[in-house]
Design an enzyme around this catalytic site. Structure first.
Site, PDB file in Angstrom:
ATOM      1  N   HIS A  41      12.764  -1.332   8.757  1.00  0.00           N
ATOM      2  CA  HIS A  41      13.524  -0.317   7.753  1.00  0.00           C
ATOM      3  C   HIS A  41      12.638   0.411   6.864  1.00  0.00           C
ATOM      4  O   HIS A  41      12.903   0.772   5.590  1.00  0.00           O
ATOM      5  CB  HIS A  41      14.547  -1.048   6.939  1.00  0.00           C
ATOM      6  CG  HIS A  41      13.912  -2.304   6.172  1.00  0.00           C
ATOM      7  ND1 HIS A  41      13.894  -2.185   4.605  1.00  0.00           N
ATOM      8  CD2 HIS A  41      13.581  -3.393   6.581  1.00  0.00           C
ATOM      9  CE1 HIS A  41      13.155  -3.212   4.171  1.00  0.00           C
ATOM     10  NE2 HIS A  41      13.274  -4.136   5.257  1.00  0.00           N
ATOM     11  N   HIS A  42      11.499   0.869   7.330  1.00  0.00           N
ATOM     12  CA  HIS A  42      10.384   1.750   6.648  1.00  0.00           C
ATOM     13  C   HIS A  42      10.049   3.235   7.404  1.00  0.00           C
ATOM     14  O   HIS A  42       8.983   3.444   7.577  1.00  0.00           O
ATOM     15  CB  HIS A  42       9.292   0.884   6.329  1.00  0.00           C
ATOM     16  CG  HIS A  42       9.133  -0.093   5.777  1.00  0.00           C
ATOM     17  ND1 HIS A  42       8.606  -1.361   5.813  1.00  0.00           N
ATOM     18  CD2 HIS A  42      10.316  -0.759   4.760  1.00  0.00           C
ATOM     19  CE1 HIS A  42       8.732  -2.165   4.744  1.00  0.00           C
ATOM     20  NE2 HIS A  42      10.160  -1.846   4.295  1.00  0.00           N
ATOM     21  N   ALA A  43      11.255   3.567   8.040  1.00  0.00           N
ATOM     22  CA  ALA A  43      11.010   4.871   8.921  1.00  0.00           C
ATOM     23  C   ALA A  43      10.251   6.060   8.345  1.00  0.00           C
ATOM     24  O   ALA A  43      10.522   6.382   7.039  1.00  0.00           O
ATOM     25  CB  ALA A  43      12.125   5.385   9.296  1.00  0.00           C
ATOM     26  N   ASP A  92       7.460   3.034  12.242  1.00  0.00           N
ATOM     27  CA  ASP A  92       8.237   1.930  11.456  1.00  0.00           C
ATOM     28  C   ASP A  92       7.194   0.765  11.602  1.00  0.00           C
ATOM     29  O   ASP A  92       6.495   0.625  12.313  1.00  0.00           O
ATOM     30  CB  ASP A  92       9.528   1.511  11.907  1.00  0.00           C
ATOM     31  CG  ASP A  92      10.584   1.135  11.038  1.00  0.00           C
ATOM     32  OD1 ASP A  92       9.984   0.651   9.904  1.00  0.00           O
ATOM     33  OD2 ASP A  92      11.717   1.051  11.066  1.00  0.00           O
ATOM     34  N   ARG A  93       7.547  -0.196  10.637  1.00  0.00           N
ATOM     35  CA  ARG A  93       7.093  -1.666  10.660  1.00  0.00           C
ATOM     36  C   ARG A  93       7.690  -2.481  11.779  1.00  0.00           C
ATOM     37  O   ARG A  93       8.972  -2.096  12.296  1.00  0.00           O
ATOM     38  CB  ARG A  93       7.058  -2.333   9.389  1.00  0.00           C
ATOM     39  CG  ARG A  93       6.895  -1.586   8.188  1.00  0.00           C
ATOM     40  CD  ARG A  93       5.487  -1.350   8.196  1.00  0.00           C
ATOM     41  NE  ARG A  93       5.304  -0.790   6.479  1.00  0.00           N
ATOM     42  CZ  ARG A  93       4.145   0.291   6.515  1.00  0.00           C
ATOM     43  NH1 ARG A  93       3.483   0.563   7.437  1.00  0.00           N
ATOM     44  NH2 ARG A  93       4.296   0.811   5.347  1.00  0.00           N
TER      45      ARG A  93
END
Length: 492
Positions: free
Chosen positions: A422-424, A235-236
């Protein structure tokens, strides 16, 4: 996924393309063609940029987003901005030329809207279903529970539950109601999973494809032992620096950020939105800065975007803070190209209604032993602080992290406690068959199985770019080409 013998494949009529608002159409394609953009402007995915005129009537906002950002960026680069960097506010950050000439600069942020309305895969699926009802069936309130196999390793269908609010991630989950009887759909050709970074590995493990120890722990028969299923989750990192300003932003005056209640008049911003105009047609981002946390890095890794709101992450009720305080401004710092790849997705139980156990193993728990991701975020916070203190004289007071969080160690502690993502992605990665951490081959097929593919955010070996949604669209286009080519070769 296929139903009743029809293989469902979403495919745009051409390559993935974007379009721009009419006001920019006369300029951007001409400039972009000169620079070889490697994308078009009339495809299925509508993208626009926010109307820059929205901010012009708010002198406080203009001071923050233009004078401060430009001055701080020039100072951080140690020189005046180049002509290309100055044009960065008008050119497309996804344009190939920006990557060849250097992506650092000030940018407008593209948003997935068409005529002021959000659009994306939902609208694309609806359009395809309407145009081809004989080929695409969209079934709502259906929870996939496992892939069906032919007794060996060939996927022949999917089992699912039909009932609203069945999945326990839904706050309206209908526990303790009994689970409905499972239904099945059989396929003629193949099954394609697109459950995302969390649910695709969960569904594979529920179907007997995954790490042997994990499956046996939950009493699931092991069909294919693939240790990489649910590994490599990435993720980020994001964190916000929030300021309080002396006055409320004029831009937000009269905006309630709520739909009108029955029998009441909508606010002025909602009326503008109904005409495809105004603040509600945007995501609130006023300006973005792309830069390197360390100048020796090969590519920029920080995306810093400003919005006239108090934004410190996602939590229940977070939007009320955005609405309540109209004199606050946030610089949100996104750390891309993260080094940590230690996240995992595990089964909570063998019940498909349960959510999986998700652990990103952020920062010290992960495998970025040197803490370079954390230090990059510290650099971003220090950059924002310098920008706001040295170049903007409007009486801004820092609320978060706050003046008491001063040293680099203090900032590291703040970031550890407050960062979100929230970029899994990357939990079923593509790779070689002899790589124990790989799950998919180069054709998106699940290693060790037949007629089973995965096409979603889980397939990447490394998390790509700044934002993952466009790479997901692009990998889906690639997968569509592969699937169609295989179907032609097999005579399907």
């Amino acid at each position: 996924m296929a139903e009743h013998g029809h293989t469902v494949v979403l495919r745009a009529p051409g390559a993935l393309q974007v379009h721009r608002p009419a006001a920019l159409a006369f300029r951007l394609p001409l400039i972009s063609r000169f620079f070889d953009p490697r994308h078009g402007y009339k495809g299925w995915l509508g993208t626009q940029t926010a109307d820059a005129k929205l901010a012009l009537g708010d002198s406080q906002l203009v001071e923050v987003i233009l004078n401060g950002a430009a001055s701080a960026l020039e100072a951080s680069l140690g020189r005046a901005l180049t002509w290309h960097e100055r044009l960065g506010s008008y050119l497309d950050p996804n344009d190939w030329a920006t990557h060849r000439l250097g992506l650092q600069g000030l940018w407008n942020t593209p948003i997935s809207t068409a005529n002021g309305r959000r659009n994306g895969t939902r609208e694309r699926i609806e359009a395809v279903a309407e145009a081809h009802p004989e080929n695409l069936v969209v079934k709502t309130h259906a929870l996939a529970t496992r892939v069906l196999f032919d007794g060996d390793t060939k996927a022949v269908g999917v089992e699912y539950l039909t009932a609203p609010h069945t999945y326990r991630a839904d706050p309206r989950a209908n526990d303790p109601a009994p689970s409905p009887a499972p239904e099945q759909v059989r396929v003629r050709h193949e099954v394609i999973l697109s459950g995302g970074a969390f649910n695709t590995p969960q569904l594979l493990m529920l179907s007997g494809v995954g790490p042997r120890d994990e499956l046996e722990r939950h009493g699931i028969d092991v069909r294919v032992d693939r240790p990489g299923v649910g590994e490599n989750l990435q993720d980020r990192y994001e964190v916000g620096v929030v300021y309080e300003l002396p006055e409320e932003f004029r831009l937000l005056s009269g905006c309630t950020f709520e739909p009108p209640a029955p029998g009441t008049q909508p606010d002025k911003c909602f009326r503008a939105w109904e005409q495809g105009k105004g603040l509600y047609t945007t995501n609130g981002v006023s300006l973005a800065i792309i830069r390197k946390s360390l100048q020796q890095m090969p590519v920029p890794d920080l995306f810093i975007f400003g919005l006239p709101a108090a934004f410190r992450g996602y939590y229940p009720g977070y939007s009320t803070e955005l609405e309540r305080h109209k004199n606050r401004f946030t610089w949100a710092i996104l750390k891309a190209h993260t080094r940590n790849r230690a996240g995992t997705v595990r089964l909570r139980s063998a019940d498909p209604r349960d959510t999986p156990e998700i652990n990103f193993h952020y920062f010290d728990e992960g495998n970025d032993a040197a803490g370079k991701d954390l230090d990059a975020l510290v650099s971003g916070v220090e950059f924002v602080r310098g920008m706001m203190s040295d170049h903007i004289d409007i009486g801004a007071q820092e609320l978060l992290p706050g003046p008491g969080v001063d040293s680099a160690d203090d900032l590291r502690g703040f970031i550890r406690d407050n960062a979100w993502g929230h970029h899994a992605s990357c939990s079923c990665k593509l790779g070689r068959a002899d790589d124990p951490t790989a799950v998919l081959d180069s054709s998106f097929g699940v290693l060790g199985t037949k007629s089973l593919r995965v096409v979603d955010a889980s397939v990447f070996p490394r998390i790509p770019g700044f934002f993952v949604v466009t790479p997901v669209y692009m990998i889906s286009e690639k997968a569509s080409d592969v699937i169609l080519a295989d179907a032609r070769r097999s005579g399907a």
